[in-house]
Motif scaffolding. Structure first.
Motif, short mmCIF file in Angstrom:
data_model
loop_
_atom_site.label_atom_id
_atom_site.label_comp_id
_atom_site.label_asym_id
_atom_site.label_seq_id
_atom_site.Cartn_x
_atom_site.Cartn_y
_atom_site.Cartn_z
N GLU A 178 0.94 1.93 -4.27
CA GLU A 178 0.72 1.18 -5.51
C GLU A 178 0.21 2.15 -6.57
O GLU A 178 -0.96 2.52 -6.61
CB GLU A 178 -0.29 0.05 -5.27
CG GLU A 178 -0.43 -0.88 -6.46
CD GLU A 178 -1.33 -2.06 -6.16
OE1 GLU A 178 -1.79 -2.70 -7.13
OE2 GLU A 178 -1.56 -2.35 -4.96
N LEU A 179 1.12 2.57 -7.43
CA LEU A 179 0.83 3.64 -8.39
C LEU A 179 -0.28 3.27 -9.37
O LEU A 179 -0.35 2.15 -9.86
CB LEU A 179 2.09 4.00 -9.17
CG LEU A 179 3.10 4.94 -8.47
CD1 LEU A 179 4.36 5.06 -9.29
CD2 LEU A 179 2.48 6.30 -8.23
N SER A 180 -1.14 4.25 -9.62
CA SER A 180 -2.21 4.14 -10.61
C SER A 180 -2.39 5.51 -11.23
O SER A 180 -1.71 6.48 -10.86
CB SER A 180 -3.51 3.65 -9.95
OG SER A 180 -3.91 4.56 -8.94
N ASN A 181 -3.30 5.64 -12.17
CA ASN A 181 -3.56 6.94 -12.79
C ASN A 181 -4.11 7.92 -11.74
O ASN A 181 -4.97 7.56 -10.93
CB ASN A 181 -4.56 6.80 -13.93
CG ASN A 181 -4.01 6.00 -15.09
OD1 ASN A 181 -2.79 5.86 -15.23
ND2 ASN A 181 -4.88 5.46 -15.92
N GLY A 182 -3.59 9.14 -11.75
CA GLY A 182 -4.06 10.13 -10.81
C GLY A 182 -2.94 11.06 -10.37
O GLY A 182 -1.85 11.07 -10.96
N LYS A 215 9.32 6.67 -6.22
CA LYS A 215 8.70 6.15 -5.00
C LYS A 215 7.42 6.93 -4.70
O LYS A 215 7.46 8.16 -4.60
CB LYS A 215 9.65 6.27 -3.81
CG LYS A 215 10.91 5.43 -3.93
CD LYS A 215 11.81 5.64 -2.71
CE LYS A 215 13.10 4.84 -2.83
NZ LYS A 215 13.99 5.08 -1.66
N ALA A 216 6.32 6.22 -4.58
CA ALA A 216 5.05 6.86 -4.24
C ALA A 216 4.98 7.04 -2.72
O ALA A 216 5.14 6.08 -1.97
CB ALA A 216 3.89 6.01 -4.72
N LYS A 217 4.75 8.28 -2.27
CA LYS A 217 4.65 8.57 -0.84
C LYS A 217 3.21 8.74 -0.38
O LYS A 217 2.91 8.61 0.80
CB LYS A 217 5.44 9.84 -0.51
CG LYS A 217 6.88 9.83 -1.00
CD LYS A 217 7.69 8.70 -0.40
CE LYS A 217 7.99 8.93 1.05
NZ LYS A 217 8.91 7.92 1.60
N GLY A 218 2.31 9.07 -1.34
CA GLY A 218 0.91 9.25 -0.96
C GLY A 218 0.05 9.59 -2.18
O GLY A 218 0.54 10.13 -3.17
N LEU A 219 -1.24 9.25 -2.09
CA LEU A 219 -2.18 9.51 -3.16
C LEU A 219 -2.96 10.78 -2.87
O LEU A 219 -3.52 10.94 -1.78
CB LEU A 219 -3.16 8.32 -3.28
CG LEU A 219 -4.34 8.49 -4.23
CD1 LEU A 219 -3.87 8.65 -5.66
CD2 LEU A 219 -5.30 7.32 -4.09
N VAL A 220 -3.02 11.69 -3.83
CA VAL A 220 -3.80 12.92 -3.70
C VAL A 220 -5.28 12.56 -3.87
O VAL A 220 -5.68 12.06 -4.92
CB VAL A 220 -3.38 13.97 -4.74
CG1 VAL A 220 -4.29 15.19 -4.65
CG2 VAL A 220 -1.92 14.37 -4.54
N ILE A 267 4.43 17.05 -6.16
CA ILE A 267 3.15 16.53 -6.62
C ILE A 267 3.18 16.38 -8.14
O ILE A 267 3.56 17.31 -8.85
CB ILE A 267 1.99 17.47 -6.22
CG1 ILE A 267 1.98 17.68 -4.70
CG2 ILE A 267 0.66 16.89 -6.69
CD1 ILE A 267 1.69 16.44 -3.89
N TYR A 268 2.78 15.20 -8.63
CA TYR A 268 2.79 14.92 -10.06
C TYR A 268 1.50 14.24 -10.47
O TYR A 268 0.85 13.56 -9.67
CB TYR A 268 3.95 13.99 -10.43
CG TYR A 268 5.33 14.54 -10.15
CD1 TYR A 268 5.99 15.33 -11.10
CD2 TYR A 268 5.98 14.26 -8.95
CE1 TYR A 268 7.27 15.82 -10.84
CE2 TYR A 268 7.25 14.75 -8.70
CZ TYR A 268 7.89 15.53 -9.65
OH TYR A 268 9.15 16.02 -9.40
N THR A 269 1.17 14.40 -11.77
CA THR A 269 0.08 13.63 -12.38
C THR A 269 0.70 12.41 -13.04
O THR A 269 1.66 12.53 -13.82
CB THR A 269 -0.67 14.47 -13.43
OG1 THR A 269 -1.23 15.61 -12.78
CG2 THR A 269 -1.79 13.65 -14.06
N VAL A 270 0.16 11.24 -12.74
CA VAL A 270 0.73 9.98 -13.21
C VAL A 270 -0.27 9.26 -14.10
O VAL A 270 -1.46 9.18 -13.79
CB VAL A 270 1.11 9.06 -12.02
CG1 VAL A 270 1.58 7.70 -12.52
CG2 VAL A 270 2.20 9.72 -11.17
N SER A 271 0.22 8.75 -15.22
CA SER A 271 -0.60 7.87 -16.07
C SER A 271 0.26 6.67 -16.47
O SER A 271 1.43 6.83 -16.84
CB SER A 271 -1.12 8.61 -17.30
OG SER A 271 -0.06 9.13 -18.08
N LYS A 272 -0.32 5.48 -16.37
CA LYS A 272 0.42 4.25 -16.65
C LYS A 272 0.55 4.03 -18.15
O LYS A 272 -0.33 4.37 -18.93
CB LYS A 272 -0.26 3.07 -15.96
CG LYS A 272 -0.35 3.22 -14.44
CD LYS A 272 -0.83 1.95 -13.76
CE LYS A 272 0.24 0.88 -13.76
NZ LYS A 272 -0.15 -0.29 -12.93
#
Length: 288
Positions: free
Chosen positions: A231-235, A275-280, A247-252
């Protein structure tokens, strides 16, 4: 093999002591080999690794003691295996070991050492690539190398020999209680197994599921990633974009959009286009 050849007679004595037998014939029966094999080992001053592994797994004797005699034998009488017990369980164990040779046992040895290639293993053990290729081609079980690997790395001997006991069982036997996590290498958009490592739990944020935690490295950077979080969120995230992982930095952004920043640029897209595979959860970078 971490033992000089002229100690074969001493190894045979320790094998006999482990099984609680006094003759070479009885030892041969316990090891499920022809009766004249044991005397031949002594004459050749070389005991095959397969026999030592089988004894360690059958009787619970300390592997290093069997190989080197460095530690006192302190196995309880109740743990001794009788000839009747061994003739059945030993045959099954030997069959499992020998049927787990070739590529399967080689993969476990490489994993235990934390190597990525056969070449690295060969250079570490001073074994030619041709010899290692022969193991794979002939489905050979390299008993001496299995023993060396178990003593070098602390990996489960049963897992190395048969593949039936996960290497993660090391976590249960260490007194430190430091959790072991899977290591991965991110290379050319793919995530490949890279062995295991121990992580100090104080570095891991509260609420992270340690069972899903992976140590991922790529070049000079590495990350602790909680896999399976989608479940994608900022980070920072491990994302699958058109079948390629990175690996990417994501901001909604409004309108169900996200802004993605990578090492070679940035862009915006709809949230369902990746597709999100994991949260850093932790970012580690090499200072060099």
């Amino acid at each position: 093999m971490p033992e000089t050849k002229d100690s074969a007679a001493h190894i045979v004595e320790r094998l006999s002591s482990s099984y609680g037998v006094t003759s070479q014939r009885a030892l041969a029966s316990c090891l499920d080999v022809p009766s004249n094999n044991v005397s031949a080992w002594v004459q050749r001053k070389s005991v095959p690794g397969n026999a030592i592994i089988k004894c360690a797994l059958d009787t619970g004797a300390d592997l290093k003691w069997l190989v080197t005699g460095e530690f006192a034998f302190a196995k309880n009488e109740s743990l001794k295996i009788t000839k009747k017990d061994t003739s059945s369980s030993g045959h099954v164990l030997l069959k499992k070991m020998l049927s787990s040779g070739g590529r399967a046992v080689l993969s476990r040895i490489i994993e235990a050492y934390g190597f990525r290639t056969q070449k690295e293993l060969g250079e570490h053990l001073n074994i030619s690539s041709g010899t290692i290729s022969t193991w794979v081609r002939r489905e050979y079980f390299p008993g001496d190398v299995v023993i060396t690997c178990a003593l070098d790395t602390g990996a489960s001997l049963e897992w190395l020999a048969t593949g039936e006991m996960g290497i993660a069982s090391l976590e249960e036997t260490t007194s430190s209680g430091i959790p072991m996590v899977s290591k991965k290498i991110l290379l050319a958009g793919k995530l490949d197994d890279d062995g295991f490592c121990y992580i100090d739990q104080s570095f891991v944020p509260d609420g992270v599921n340690l069972n899903n935690l992976n140590f991922v490295r790529s070049g000079k950077s590495s990350w602790l990633i909680e896999m399976g979080v989608n479940e994608l969120s900022n980070g920072s995230w491990l994302l699958d974009i058109d079948g390629t992982l990175d690996i990417y930095t994501v901001s909604k952004r409004p309108g169900n959009k996200i802004r993605i920043i990578g090492h070679d640029g940035e862009f915006e897209c709809l949230i369902n286009e990746v597709k999100a595979k994991g949260l850093v959860v932790v970012i580690l970078k090499n200072a060099i």
